[in-house]
Design a protein around this motif. Structure first.
Motif, PDB file in Angstrom:
ATOM      1  N   GLY A   1       9.499  -4.807 -14.294  1.00 23.83           N
ATOM      2  CA  GLY A   1       8.437  -6.248 -14.778  1.00 23.83           C
ATOM      3  C   GLY A   1       9.467  -7.223 -14.062  1.00 23.83           C
ATOM      4  O   GLY A   1       8.725  -8.225 -13.542  1.00 23.83           O
ATOM      5  N   GLU A   2      11.031  -7.201 -13.454  1.00 22.86           N
ATOM      6  CA  GLU A   2      11.902  -8.006 -12.696  1.00 22.86           C
ATOM      7  C   GLU A   2      10.797  -8.758 -11.365  1.00 22.86           C
ATOM      8  O   GLU A   2      10.529  -9.385 -10.364  1.00 22.86           O
ATOM      9  CB  GLU A   2      13.034  -7.907 -12.756  1.00 22.86           C
ATOM     10  N   TRP A   3      10.602  -7.081 -10.593  1.00 23.31           N
ATOM     11  CA  TRP A   3      10.060  -7.222  -9.826  1.00 23.31           C
ATOM     12  C   TRP A   3       8.753  -7.486  -9.666  1.00 23.31           C
ATOM     13  O   TRP A   3       8.170  -8.418  -8.452  1.00 23.31           O
ATOM     14  CB  TRP A   3       9.628  -5.091  -8.866  1.00 23.31           C
ATOM     15  N   ALA A   4       8.068  -6.749 -10.518  1.00 24.14           N
ATOM     16  CA  ALA A   4       6.487  -8.157 -10.219  1.00 24.14           C
ATOM     17  C   ALA A   4       6.816  -9.348 -10.735  1.00 24.14           C
ATOM     18  O   ALA A   4       5.479 -10.098 -10.361  1.00 24.14           O
ATOM     19  CB  ALA A   4       5.634  -7.936 -11.674  1.00 24.14           C
ATOM     20  N   ALA A   5       6.852  -9.598 -11.834  1.00 25.95           N
ATOM     21  CA  ALA A   5       7.919 -11.519 -11.421  1.00 25.95           C
ATOM     22  C   ALA A   5       7.923 -11.891 -10.092  1.00 25.95           C
ATOM     23  O   ALA A   5       8.152 -12.874  -9.961  1.00 25.95           O
ATOM     24  CB  ALA A   5       8.559 -11.569 -12.454  1.00 25.95           C
ATOM     25  N   LEU A   6       9.137 -11.069 -10.048  1.00 25.47           N
ATOM     26  CA  LEU A   6       9.113 -11.852  -8.033  1.00 25.47           C
ATOM     27  C   LEU A   6       8.157 -11.719  -7.144  1.00 25.47           C
ATOM     28  O   LEU A   6       7.477 -13.215  -6.379  1.00 25.47           O
ATOM     29  CB  LEU A   6      10.297 -10.943  -7.070  1.00 25.47           C
ATOM     30  N   LEU A   7       7.298 -10.684  -7.404  1.00 28.12           N
ATOM     31  CA  LEU A   7       6.241 -10.969  -6.031  1.00 28.12           C
ATOM     32  C   LEU A   7       5.146 -12.218  -6.463  1.00 28.12           C
ATOM     33  O   LEU A   7       4.667 -12.738  -6.196  1.00 28.12           O
ATOM     34  CB  LEU A   7       4.813  -9.182  -6.602  1.00 28.12           C
ATOM     35  N   ALA A   8       4.974 -12.502  -8.320  1.00 26.62           N
ATOM     36  CA  ALA A   8       4.178 -13.022  -8.286  1.00 26.62           C
ATOM     37  C   ALA A   8       4.783 -14.661  -8.367  1.00 26.62           C
ATOM     38  O   ALA A   8       4.192 -15.713  -7.524  1.00 26.62           O
ATOM     39  CB  ALA A   8       3.884 -13.025 -10.173  1.00 26.62           C
ATOM     40  N   ARG A   9       6.191 -14.688  -8.236  1.00 26.66           N
ATOM     41  CA  ARG A   9       6.651 -16.435  -7.775  1.00 26.66           C
ATOM     42  C   ARG A   9       6.636 -16.166  -5.830  1.00 26.66           C
ATOM     43  O   ARG A   9       6.195 -17.289  -5.855  1.00 26.66           O
ATOM     44  CB  ARG A   9       8.077 -16.015  -7.658  1.00 26.66           C
ATOM     45  N   LEU A  10       6.641 -15.235  -5.379  1.00 28.95           N
ATOM     46  CA  LEU A  10       6.361 -15.146  -3.822  1.00 28.95           C
ATOM     47  C   LEU A  10       4.976 -15.491  -3.702  1.00 28.95           C
ATOM     48  O   LEU A  10       4.444 -16.736  -2.525  1.00 28.95           O
ATOM     49  CB  LEU A  10       6.656 -14.277  -2.622  1.00 28.95           C
TER      50      LEU A  10
ATOM     51  N   ILE B   1       4.408 -17.344   0.020  1.00 19.99           N
ATOM     52  CA  ILE B   1       5.136 -16.815   0.732  1.00 19.99           C
ATOM     53  C   ILE B   1       5.716 -15.374   1.514  1.00 19.99           C
ATOM     54  O   ILE B   1       5.366 -14.865   0.758  1.00 19.99           O
ATOM     55  CB  ILE B   1       7.073 -17.045  -0.580  1.00 19.99           C
ATOM     56  N   SER B   2       5.737 -16.116   2.848  1.00 17.75           N
ATOM     57  CA  SER B   2       4.710 -14.177   3.339  1.00 17.75           C
ATOM     58  C   SER B   2       6.000 -13.366   3.479  1.00 17.75           C
ATOM     59  O   SER B   2       7.565 -13.871   2.785  1.00 17.75           O
ATOM     60  CB  SER B   2       4.257 -14.297   4.994  1.00 17.75           C
ATOM     61  N   HIS B   3       6.104 -11.956   3.477  1.00 14.35           N
ATOM     62  CA  HIS B   3       7.457 -10.970   2.463  1.00 14.35           C
ATOM     63  C   HIS B   3       7.129  -9.855   3.769  1.00 14.35           C
ATOM     64  O   HIS B   3       5.274  -9.526   3.370  1.00 14.35           O
ATOM     65  CB  HIS B   3       7.676 -10.757   1.478  1.00 14.35           C
ATOM     66  N   HIS B   4       7.532  -9.392   3.661  1.00 16.34           N
ATOM     67  CA  HIS B   4       7.966  -7.228   4.435  1.00 16.34           C
ATOM     68  C   HIS B   4       8.556  -6.904   3.523  1.00 16.34           C
ATOM     69  O   HIS B   4       9.591  -6.952   3.063  1.00 16.34           O
ATOM     70  CB  HIS B   4       7.972  -8.405   5.639  1.00 16.34           C
ATOM     71  N   VAL B   5       7.542  -5.200   3.100  1.00 11.49           N
ATOM     72  CA  VAL B   5       7.538  -4.706   2.231  1.00 11.49           C
ATOM     73  C   VAL B   5       8.075  -3.050   3.311  1.00 11.49           C
ATOM     74  O   VAL B   5       7.086  -2.862   3.968  1.00 11.49           O
ATOM     75  CB  VAL B   5       7.185  -3.860   0.982  1.00 11.49           C
ATOM     76  N   SER B   6       9.245  -2.202   2.596  1.00 14.77           N
ATOM     77  CA  SER B   6       9.200  -1.174   3.510  1.00 14.77           C
ATOM     78  C   SER B   6       9.363  -0.632   2.694  1.00 14.77           C
ATOM     79  O   SER B   6      10.870  -0.885   2.024  1.00 14.77           O
ATOM     80  CB  SER B   6      10.071  -1.432   4.833  1.00 14.77           C
ATOM     81  N   SER B   7       9.871   0.937   2.428  1.00 13.40           N
ATOM     82  CA  SER B   7      10.132   1.933   1.919  1.00 13.40           C
ATOM     83  C   SER B   7      11.597   3.218   2.663  1.00 13.40           C
ATOM     84  O   SER B   7      11.655   2.611   3.924  1.00 13.40           O
ATOM     85  CB  SER B   7       9.245   2.653   1.147  1.00 13.40           C
ATOM     86  N   LEU B   8      12.567   3.317   1.477  1.00  9.25           N
ATOM     87  CA  LEU B   8      13.495   3.999   1.867  1.00  9.25           C
ATOM     88  C   LEU B   8      13.287   5.404   1.415  1.00  9.25           C
ATOM     89  O   LEU B   8      14.208   5.130   0.330  1.00  9.25           O
ATOM     90  CB  LEU B   8      14.526   3.157   2.020  1.00  9.25           C
ATOM     91  N   PRO B   9      12.285   6.554   2.066  1.00  5.81           N
ATOM     92  CA  PRO B   9      12.343   7.151   0.957  1.00  5.81           C
ATOM     93  C   PRO B   9      13.382   8.224   0.925  1.00  5.81           C
ATOM     94  O   PRO B   9      13.492   8.435  -0.683  1.00  5.81           O
ATOM     95  CB  PRO B   9      11.694   8.167   1.920  1.00  5.81           C
ATOM     96  N   PRO B  10      14.302   8.352   1.589  1.00  6.19           N
ATOM     97  CA  PRO B  10      15.819   8.621   1.609  1.00  6.19           C
ATOM     98  C   PRO B  10      16.185   8.919   0.104  1.00  6.19           C
ATOM     99  O   PRO B  10      17.078   8.688  -0.500  1.00  6.19           O
ATOM    100  CB  PRO B  10      16.620   9.435   2.856  1.00  6.19           C
ATOM    101  N   LEU B  11      16.857   6.677   0.187  1.00  6.26           N
ATOM    102  CA  LEU B  11      17.036   6.636  -1.318  1.00  6.26           C
ATOM    103  C   LEU B  11      16.145   6.445  -2.783  1.00  6.26           C
ATOM    104  O   LEU B  11      16.831   5.552  -3.280  1.00  6.26           O
ATOM    105  CB  LEU B  11      17.955   5.078  -0.878  1.00  6.26           C
ATOM    106  N   GLN B  12      14.584   6.456  -1.930  1.00  6.76           N
ATOM    107  CA  GLN B  12      14.393   6.066  -3.424  1.00  6.76           C
ATOM    108  C   GLN B  12      14.407   4.605  -4.128  1.00  6.76           C
ATOM    109  O   GLN B  12      14.267   4.509  -4.815  1.00  6.76           O
ATOM    110  CB  GLN B  12      14.817   6.976  -4.790  1.00  6.76           C
ATOM    111  N   ASP B  13      14.737   3.822  -2.747  1.00  3.93           N
ATOM    112  CA  ASP B  13      14.489   2.598  -2.559  1.00  3.93           C
ATOM    113  C   ASP B  13      13.398   1.813  -1.887  1.00  3.93           C
ATOM    114  O   ASP B  13      12.537   2.719  -1.068  1.00  3.93           O
ATOM    115  CB  ASP B  13      15.668   2.207  -2.452  1.00  3.93           C
ATOM    116  N   VAL B  14      13.007   0.829  -1.987  1.00  6.72           N
ATOM    117  CA  VAL B  14      11.966  -0.628  -1.431  1.00  6.72           C
ATOM    118  C   VAL B  14      12.679  -1.511  -1.343  1.00  6.72           C
ATOM    119  O   VAL B  14      13.541  -1.828  -1.895  1.00  6.72           O
ATOM    120  CB  VAL B  14      10.469  -0.524  -3.044  1.00  6.72           C
TER     121      VAL B  14
END
Length: 132
Positions: free
Chosen positions: A78-87, A92-105
Motif C-alpha cells: 500500500g505504501e509503494w502504491a501510494a508513492l507511485l500515485a504521488r509521483l 515526476i519521472s522515475h526509474h525502477v530497477s530490480s535487485l533479484p538476488p536481494l528480492q528488492d526493487v
C-alpha cells in the motif's frame, strides 16, 4: 550503531524540501539557530534529513561534499502504491530497477541538480503493479 541523519546540500532547497515532504512523507520540524539557512526534516519524530544551501565557501568556511542519494525503505504494498500515485500525480519521472538476488526493487528520482532519492521495497510489494 545506527544512522543518525543525512545532510543534503543543494542550490535549490525549496525543490528538495517540497519533494521530501510531499512525496517522501517527511515532516519539517525544529532546527537549531545555525548561521545559515536550511531545514530539518523528520521521520517518526527524528530529524533524519538536514537540508543546507550550497555556497562557494561551504558552511562555516568548510568545503562540503554533496551526497549522491538518500534511500528510504517502503514497508508495504500500500505504501509503494501510494508513492507511485504521488509521483504520477506530480508527473515526476522515475526509474525502477530490480535487485533479484536481494528480492528488492529500487525506484530512483532526481529531484534537483545533483540530488537523488531512492525508494526501496521488497519485490513482493511490487508484483502486479505497473511502474514507469
Amino acid at each position: 550503531m545506527q544512522l543518525d541523519h543525512a545532510t543534503i546540500v543543494s542550490e535549490d532547497l525549496a525543490t528538495v524540501r517540497q519533494f521530501l515532504i510531499e512525496v517522501a512523507g517527511l515532516q519539517e520540524g525544529p532546527r537549531p539557530p545555525f548561521r545559515f539557512e536550511g531545514y530539518w526534516l523528520y521521520l517518526d519524530g527524528r530529524p533524519v534529513v538536514h537540508l543546507a544551501p550550497a555556497t562557494r565557501e561551504g558552511i562555516d568556511g568548510l568545503a562540503l561534499n554533496r551526497i549522491d542519494h538518500i534511500a528510504f525503505r517502503i514497508g508495504s504494498r500500500g505504501e509503494w502504491a501510494a508513492l507511485l500515485a504521488r509521483l504520477d500525480a506530480r508527473k515526476i519521472s522515475h526509474h525502477v530497477s530490480s535487485l533479484p538476488p536481494l528480492q528488492d526493487v529500487q525506484l530512483f528520482v532526481s529531484i534537483a541538480p545533483g540530488v537523488g532519492v531512492e525508494f526501496v521495497t521488497a519485490l513482493a510489494n511490487v508484483v502486479g503493479q505497473t511502474t514507469t
